[in-house]
Scaffold this active site. Structure first.
Site, PDB file in Angstrom:
ATOM      1  N   ARG A  10      48.913  33.894  42.409  1.00  0.00           N
ATOM      2  CA  ARG A  10      49.386  35.202  42.973  1.00  0.00           C
ATOM      3  C   ARG A  10      50.368  35.076  43.924  1.00  0.00           C
ATOM      4  NH1 ARG A  10      43.512  38.293  44.643  1.00  0.00           N
ATOM      5  NH2 ARG A  10      45.390  39.341  45.898  1.00  0.00           N
ATOM      6  N   LYS A  30      34.837  38.505  48.471  1.00  0.00           N
ATOM      7  CA  LYS A  30      34.291  39.600  47.613  1.00  0.00           C
ATOM      8  C   LYS A  30      34.246  39.477  46.182  1.00  0.00           C
ATOM      9  CE  LYS A  30      37.768  42.651  49.073  1.00  0.00           C
ATOM     10  NZ  LYS A  30      38.452  41.740  49.837  1.00  0.00           N
ATOM     11  N   ARG A  36      48.738  41.582  54.774  1.00  0.00           N
ATOM     12  CA  ARG A  36      47.752  42.046  54.082  1.00  0.00           C
ATOM     13  C   ARG A  36      46.749  42.052  55.037  1.00  0.00           C
ATOM     14  NH1 ARG A  36      46.956  37.788  49.633  1.00  0.00           N
ATOM     15  NH2 ARG A  36      45.172  38.818  49.000  1.00  0.00           N
ATOM     16  N   ARG A  60      40.050  51.556  49.913  1.00  0.00           N
ATOM     17  CA  ARG A  60      40.870  50.657  50.800  1.00  0.00           C
ATOM     18  C   ARG A  60      41.539  51.919  51.704  1.00  0.00           C
ATOM     19  NH1 ARG A  60      41.924  46.121  47.500  1.00  0.00           N
ATOM     20  NH2 ARG A  60      42.803  44.524  48.973  1.00  0.00           N
ATOM     21  N   ARG A 117      43.507  29.260  48.048  1.00  0.00           N
ATOM     22  CA  ARG A 117      43.077  29.957  46.932  1.00  0.00           C
ATOM     23  C   ARG A 117      44.545  29.972  45.931  1.00  0.00           C
ATOM     24  NH1 ARG A 117      40.878  36.076  46.830  1.00  0.00           N
ATOM     25  NH2 ARG A 117      43.063  36.396  47.697  1.00  0.00           N
TER      26      ARG A 117
HETATM   27  P1  AMP Z   1      43.020  42.447  45.899  1.00  0.00           P
HETATM   28  O1  AMP Z   1      42.839  41.801  44.619  1.00  0.00           O
HETATM   29  O2  AMP Z   1      41.733  43.377  45.978  1.00  0.00           O
HETATM   30  O3  AMP Z   1      43.190  41.710  47.259  1.00  0.00           O
HETATM   31  O4  AMP Z   1      44.227  43.405  45.614  1.00  0.00           O
HETATM   32  C1  AMP Z   1      45.445  42.757  45.401  1.00  0.00           C
HETATM   33  C2  AMP Z   1      46.519  43.847  45.848  1.00  0.00           C
HETATM   34  O5  AMP Z   1      46.240  45.198  44.812  1.00  0.00           O
HETATM   35  C3  AMP Z   1      46.559  44.628  47.210  1.00  0.00           C
HETATM   36  O6  AMP Z   1      47.188  43.849  48.075  1.00  0.00           O
HETATM   37  C4  AMP Z   1      47.230  46.151  46.702  1.00  0.00           C
HETATM   38  O7  AMP Z   1      48.423  45.952  46.712  1.00  0.00           O
HETATM   39  C5  AMP Z   1      46.648  46.334  45.458  1.00  0.00           C
HETATM   40  N1  AMP Z   1      45.310  47.265  45.583  1.00  0.00           N
HETATM   41  C6  AMP Z   1      44.196  46.726  45.156  1.00  0.00           C
HETATM   42  N2  AMP Z   1      42.998  47.640  45.419  1.00  0.00           N
HETATM   43  C7  AMP Z   1      43.864  48.433  46.020  1.00  0.00           C
HETATM   44  C8  AMP Z   1      43.509  49.978  46.437  1.00  0.00           C
HETATM   45  N3  AMP Z   1      42.171  49.994  46.566  1.00  0.00           N
HETATM   46  N4  AMP Z   1      44.432  50.612  47.242  1.00  0.00           N
HETATM   47  C9  AMP Z   1      45.603  50.135  47.225  1.00  0.00           C
HETATM   48  N5  AMP Z   1      45.939  49.171  46.786  1.00  0.00           N
HETATM   49  C10 AMP Z   1      45.336  48.134  46.059  1.00  0.00           C
END
Ligand code: AMP
Length: 191
Positions: A134, A14, A146, A89, A128
Site C-alpha cells: 500500500r 481493525k 493519516r 470516518r 505492515r
Molecule cells: P483504510 O484501509 O481504512 O485505512 O482506508 C484506506 C484509505 O481509504 C483511507 O486513507 C481513505 O483515503 C480511504 N477511506 C477508507 N474509508 C474511508 C471513509 N470511511 N471515508 C473516507 N475515506 C475513506
C-alpha cells in the site's frame, strides 16, 4: 441484529480484529478501505476517483463513500448483522449510516474503539508497509497525515456514539487474542 462499528486510528488492528469478530458472530463485513482497494485493482471510475485521496492519506469525499456503502447495504440480503470497519470516518457519514440502517429497521448496537498511542501506530504501519504494497503505508509523511486526519476529522465520530451511549473503548495494545477477548466481552454486553 448485531451491528458493530469497529473504530480506531490507522494501524490500530481493525482489520485483524474484524476477521476474528466476523467468524465468531457471523457478521457481514463492510470495510470501506477494502472496497476502495477492490475498485482500484479493478480500475473502475470510482477506484480512479478514490486513488488520489487514498495515496495521500486523505479522506475520500463523504458523498462518494456514503453512496458506495448504500449500494453494499442494499444489495445485502438477510444477515445476522454488519461490522463496519473504517466507516464512518466523519460525523456526516455517521448520520448517513443511521439513516441507512433505519430503512432496514436495525440500529447500530455499539462502537468498539481500539485505542493505541501514535508512536506504536507509526511503527505498526511501517512494518505492515513492507508487505502490504500500500502506497499509504510506506512513507512517514503519509502515515503522519493519516494520523492527523484521524484526529481532526474522524475522532468527532466517537463523540457521536458517546452521545448515543454506544461507545466502548478497548486497549488496542497487547496480544491479538487478549484484545479479542476484551472486544467479545463488550459485544456480549450489548447483545
Ligand atoms: P483504510 O484501509 O481504512 O485505512 O482506508 C484506506 C484509505 O481509504 C483511507 O486513507 C481513505 O483515503 C480511504 N477511506 C477508507 N474509508 C474511508 C471513509 N470511511 N471515508 C473516507 N475515506 C475513506
Amino acid at each position: 441484529m448485531l451491528n458493530i462499528v469497529l473504530f480506531g486510528p490507522p494501524g490500530a488492528g481493525k482489520g485483524t480484529q474484524s476477521e476474528k469478530i466476523i467468524s465468531k458472530y457471523s457478521l457481514t463485513h463492510i470495510s470501506t478501505g477494502d472496497l476502495f482497494r477492490k475498485h482500484l485493482s479493478e480500475g473502475t471510475d470510482l477506484g480512479k476517483l478514490a486513488q488520489k485521496y487514498m495515496d495521500e492519506g486523505n479522506l475520500v469525499p463523504d458523498e462518494v463513500v456514503i453512496g458506495m456503502v448504500e449500494v453494499k447495504i442494499k444489495e445485502t440480503g438477510d444477515v445476522a448483522g454488519f461490522i463496519f470497519d473504517g466507516f464512518p470516518r466523519t460525523v456526516a457519514q455517521a448520520e448517513a449510516l443511521d439513516q441507512l440502517l433505519e430503512s432496514r429497521n436495525t440500529p447500530i448496537s455499539g462502537m468498539v474503539a481500539l485505542e493505541v498511542e501514535d508512536d506504536e501506530l507509526r511503527n505498526r504501519i511501517l512494518e505492515r508497509g513492507k508487505d502490504s504494497g500500500r502506497a499509504d503505508d510506506q512513507s512517514i509523511d503519509k502515515i503522519n497525515n493519516r494520523i492527523s486526519v484521524y484526529k481532526n476529522e474522524t475522532l468527532p465520530v466517537a463523540e457521536f456514539y458517546k452521545n448515543q451511549d454506544k461507545f466502548y473503548p478497548i486497549n488496542g495494545v497487547g496480544s491479538i487474542d487478549s484484545i479479542f477477548e476484551n472486544i467479545c466481552d463488550k459485544i456480549d454486553s450489548f447483545k
